[in-house]
Design a protein around this motif. Structure first.
Motif, PDB file in Angstrom:
ATOM      1  N   ASP A  20     -29.745  18.323  18.470  1.00  0.00           N
ATOM      2  CA  ASP A  20     -29.349  19.382  17.695  1.00  0.00           C
ATOM      3  C   ASP A  20     -27.682  20.220  17.939  1.00  0.00           C
ATOM      4  OD1 ASP A  20     -29.129  22.507  16.717  1.00  0.00           O
ATOM      5  OD2 ASP A  20     -30.629  23.100  17.408  1.00  0.00           O
ATOM      6  N   ASN A  21     -27.191  19.342  17.462  1.00  0.00           N
ATOM      7  CA  ASN A  21     -25.256  19.746  17.145  1.00  0.00           C
ATOM      8  C   ASN A  21     -25.298  21.021  17.622  1.00  0.00           C
ATOM      9  OD1 ASN A  21     -25.299  17.094  17.782  1.00  0.00           O
ATOM     10  ND2 ASN A  21     -24.336  16.851  15.783  1.00  0.00           N
ATOM     11  N   ALA A  22     -25.886  21.840  16.782  1.00  0.00           N
ATOM     12  CA  ALA A  22     -25.083  23.819  17.144  1.00  0.00           C
ATOM     13  C   ALA A  22     -25.702  24.347  17.463  1.00  0.00           C
ATOM     14  CB  ALA A  22     -26.137  23.863  15.593  1.00  0.00           C
ATOM     15  N   LEU A  23     -26.565  23.451  18.865  1.00  0.00           N
ATOM     16  CA  LEU A  23     -27.540  23.827  19.957  1.00  0.00           C
ATOM     17  C   LEU A  23     -25.958  23.720  21.118  1.00  0.00           C
ATOM     18  CD1 LEU A  23     -28.906  25.717  22.105  1.00  0.00           C
ATOM     19  CD2 LEU A  23     -29.638  23.326  21.849  1.00  0.00           C
ATOM     20  N   LEU A  24     -25.464  22.464  21.026  1.00  0.00           N
ATOM     21  CA  LEU A  24     -24.811  21.223  21.758  1.00  0.00           C
ATOM     22  C   LEU A  24     -23.050  22.987  21.687  1.00  0.00           C
ATOM     23  CD1 LEU A  24     -23.443  19.616  23.273  1.00  0.00           C
ATOM     24  CD2 LEU A  24     -23.390  18.167  21.549  1.00  0.00           C
ATOM     25  N   PHE A  25     -22.808  22.715  20.370  1.00  0.00           N
ATOM     26  CA  PHE A  25     -21.623  23.967  20.567  1.00  0.00           C
ATOM     27  C   PHE A  25     -21.522  24.828  21.060  1.00  0.00           C
ATOM     28  CE2 PHE A  25     -20.821  20.539  16.770  1.00  0.00           C
ATOM     29  CZ  PHE A  25     -20.011  19.314  17.427  1.00  0.00           C
ATOM     30  N   ARG A  26     -22.935  25.739  21.002  1.00  0.00           N
ATOM     31  CA  ARG A  26     -22.959  26.689  21.238  1.00  0.00           C
ATOM     32  C   ARG A  26     -22.617  26.826  22.470  1.00  0.00           C
ATOM     33  NH1 ARG A  26     -27.199  27.836  17.998  1.00  0.00           N
ATOM     34  NH2 ARG A  26     -29.096  27.789  19.311  1.00  0.00           N
ATOM     35  N   ARG A  27     -24.085  26.109  23.730  1.00  0.00           N
ATOM     36  CA  ARG A  27     -24.074  26.340  24.230  1.00  0.00           C
ATOM     37  C   ARG A  27     -22.574  26.178  24.955  1.00  0.00           C
ATOM     38  NH1 ARG A  27     -30.014  23.153  25.440  1.00  0.00           N
ATOM     39  NH2 ARG A  27     -30.915  25.257  25.307  1.00  0.00           N
ATOM     40  N   GLY A  33     -16.443  30.263  26.900  1.00  0.00           N
ATOM     41  CA  GLY A  33     -15.680  31.962  26.846  1.00  0.00           C
ATOM     42  C   GLY A  33     -15.233  31.560  24.873  1.00  0.00           C
ATOM     43  N   LEU A  34     -15.850  30.826  23.885  1.00  0.00           N
ATOM     44  CA  LEU A  34     -15.445  30.617  23.062  1.00  0.00           C
ATOM     45  C   LEU A  34     -16.086  30.532  21.761  1.00  0.00           C
ATOM     46  CD1 LEU A  34     -13.245  26.609  23.725  1.00  0.00           C
ATOM     47  CD2 LEU A  34     -12.770  29.714  22.699  1.00  0.00           C
ATOM     48  N   PRO A  35     -15.793  31.346  20.689  1.00  0.00           N
ATOM     49  CA  PRO A  35     -17.594  30.894  19.695  1.00  0.00           C
ATOM     50  C   PRO A  35     -17.062  29.354  19.083  1.00  0.00           C
ATOM     51  CG  PRO A  35     -15.572  31.538  18.953  1.00  0.00           C
ATOM     52  CD  PRO A  35     -15.564  31.349  19.557  1.00  0.00           C
ATOM     53  N   ALA A  39     -15.864  26.049  18.983  1.00  0.00           N
ATOM     54  CA  ALA A  39     -15.828  24.977  19.928  1.00  0.00           C
ATOM     55  C   ALA A  39     -15.928  23.513  19.069  1.00  0.00           C
ATOM     56  CB  ALA A  39     -17.378  25.331  20.713  1.00  0.00           C
ATOM     57  N   GLU A  40     -16.248  23.697  17.971  1.00  0.00           N
ATOM     58  CA  GLU A  40     -17.164  22.793  17.017  1.00  0.00           C
ATOM     59  C   GLU A  40     -15.613  22.049  16.621  1.00  0.00           C
ATOM     60  OE1 GLU A  40     -19.669  22.098  12.905  1.00  0.00           O
ATOM     61  OE2 GLU A  40     -19.792  23.416  13.901  1.00  0.00           O
ATOM     62  N   ARG A  41     -15.159  23.523  15.644  1.00  0.00           N
ATOM     63  CA  ARG A  41     -14.065  23.317  15.610  1.00  0.00           C
ATOM     64  C   ARG A  41     -13.160  22.220  16.536  1.00  0.00           C
ATOM     65  NH1 ARG A  41      -8.587  23.538  15.422  1.00  0.00           N
ATOM     66  NH2 ARG A  41      -8.772  25.303  17.355  1.00  0.00           N
ATOM     67  N   ARG A  42     -13.078  22.157  17.497  1.00  0.00           N
ATOM     68  CA  ARG A  42     -11.796  21.870  18.895  1.00  0.00           C
ATOM     69  C   ARG A  42     -12.743  20.247  18.895  1.00  0.00           C
ATOM     70  NH1 ARG A  42      -9.827  26.187  23.026  1.00  0.00           N
ATOM     71  NH2 ARG A  42      -9.252  27.380  21.848  1.00  0.00           N
ATOM     72  N   LEU A  43     -14.144  20.157  18.678  1.00  0.00           N
ATOM     73  CA  LEU A  43     -14.295  18.991  19.695  1.00  0.00           C
ATOM     74  C   LEU A  43     -14.500  18.166  17.914  1.00  0.00           C
ATOM     75  CD1 LEU A  43     -17.664  20.255  22.011  1.00  0.00           C
ATOM     76  CD2 LEU A  43     -15.133  19.060  22.301  1.00  0.00           C
ATOM     77  N   ALA A  44     -14.711  18.366  16.986  1.00  0.00           N
ATOM     78  CA  ALA A  44     -14.256  17.751  15.576  1.00  0.00           C
ATOM     79  C   ALA A  44     -12.799  16.902  15.710  1.00  0.00           C
ATOM     80  CB  ALA A  44     -14.071  18.134  14.589  1.00  0.00           C
ATOM     81  N   GLY A  45     -13.690  15.262  15.121  1.00  0.00           N
ATOM     82  CA  GLY A  45     -12.036  14.771  15.470  1.00  0.00           C
ATOM     83  C   GLY A  45     -12.838  12.720  16.006  1.00  0.00           C
ATOM     84  N   VAL A  65     -13.637  16.450  26.754  1.00  0.00           N
ATOM     85  CA  VAL A  65     -13.870  17.772  26.231  1.00  0.00           C
ATOM     86  C   VAL A  65     -14.041  18.840  26.334  1.00  0.00           C
ATOM     87  CG1 VAL A  65     -16.381  19.315  25.863  1.00  0.00           C
ATOM     88  CG2 VAL A  65     -16.311  16.262  25.234  1.00  0.00           C
ATOM     89  N   CYS A  66     -13.543  18.888  27.840  1.00  0.00           N
ATOM     90  CA  CYS A  66     -12.878  20.069  28.638  1.00  0.00           C
ATOM     91  C   CYS A  66     -11.651  20.486  28.367  1.00  0.00           C
ATOM     92  CB  CYS A  66     -13.446  19.706  29.993  1.00  0.00           C
ATOM     93  SG  CYS A  66     -15.022  20.429  30.783  1.00  0.00           S
ATOM     94  N   GLY A  67     -10.940  19.827  28.433  1.00  0.00           N
ATOM     95  CA  GLY A  67      -9.352  19.852  27.701  1.00  0.00           C
ATOM     96  C   GLY A  67      -9.756  20.424  26.308  1.00  0.00           C
ATOM     97  N   ALA A  68     -10.322  19.708  25.277  1.00  0.00           N
ATOM     98  CA  ALA A  68     -10.459  20.487  24.370  1.00  0.00           C
ATOM     99  C   ALA A  68     -10.974  21.954  24.162  1.00  0.00           C
ATOM    100  CB  ALA A  68     -11.381  19.181  23.085  1.00  0.00           C
ATOM    101  N   LEU A  69     -12.123  22.010  25.293  1.00  0.00           N
ATOM    102  CA  LEU A  69     -12.317  23.302  25.411  1.00  0.00           C
ATOM    103  C   LEU A  69     -11.351  24.674  26.275  1.00  0.00           C
ATOM    104  CD1 LEU A  69     -16.628  22.758  25.275  1.00  0.00           C
ATOM    105  CD2 LEU A  69     -15.115  23.246  23.199  1.00  0.00           C
ATOM    106  N   GLY A  70     -10.358  24.482  26.510  1.00  0.00           N
ATOM    107  CA  GLY A  70     -10.015  24.311  27.404  1.00  0.00           C
ATOM    108  C   GLY A  70     -10.539  25.670  29.135  1.00  0.00           C
TER     109      GLY A  70
END
Length: 200
Positions: A20-27, A33-35, A39-45, A65-70
């Motif tokens: 469930d990728n939506a769950l992954l992005f949510r968690r 501290g991102l909606p 989070a999905e936008r930053r991790l796409a690509g 991943v941590c770098g993309a999410l800050g």
């Protein structure tokens, strides 16, 4: 009518396990501290493909991943979060067990090292496969023909002697283009009917 296949090639995600990728992005988003959409936008690509090709190891995935999410999460916490969206598809496991010894069983998956480290102990049915063709180990990803050829080599059969099951139509079409009998995986019950139609 074609003879039954000598090999069954199975996908991993949404076949043996649900993801469930939506769950992954949510968690991940919550922890950073991102909606979830951000989070999905930053991790796409391209980062996903690099990890799936094995160009990035476990620590590299964490850093990217941590770098993309800050956010900077310790490895233990990150690894647990990174695989927290998987659920074993219990209903399909007896069907797979029923194929052991009757056909060559090959797994064919686009995946990364951290997901496999998490899944192996939770999915003992993987030990029943004749071979696991993992994108992060072979350097190819579906729908590239080379990864299907890799699976056929380990199955020891010609394309028309193998049946392939995947939940992504594009990957099924790529198998069909090579002469493999590709089938769209939907449910365990439908899988039963598909195997019966194949003579298994």
């Amino acid at each position: 009518m074609s003879p039954p296949p000598r090999a069954i090639i199975l996908d991993l995600g949404n076949v043996l396990v649900f993801h469930d990728n939506a769950l992954l992005f949510r968690r991940l988003g919550t922890r950073a501290g991102l909606p979830p959409p951000e989070a999905e936008r930053r991790l796409a690509g391209a980062g996903w493909t690099a990890a799936n090709r094995g160009l990035v190891g476990g620590e590299g995935i964490r850093r990217d991943v941590c770098g993309a999410l800050g956010v900077d999460l310790p490895a233990e916490e990150f690894n647990a979060l990174w695989s927290s969206h998987f659920t074993v598809h219990e209903a399909v496991l007896p069907r797979v067990e029923g194929l052991v010894g009757r056909v060559k069983l090959v797994l064919l998956s686009n995946t990364n090292v951290l997901h496999m480290e998490w899944l192996r102990p939770r999915l003992p049915v993987l030990e029943r496969f004749d071979h696991l063709v993992l994108s992060c180990e072979v350097g190819f990803v579906k729908p590239e023909p080379a990864i299907y050829q890799e699976a056929l080599e380990h199955a020891g059969c010609e394309p028309h002697e193998a049946a392939f099951f995947d939940d992504i139509p594009e990957f099924v079409q790529a198998a069909n283009a090579l002469g493999i009998r590709g089938h769209l995986f939907t449910t365990a019950q439908a899988f039963d009917a598909q195997l019966k139609a194949l003579g298994l």
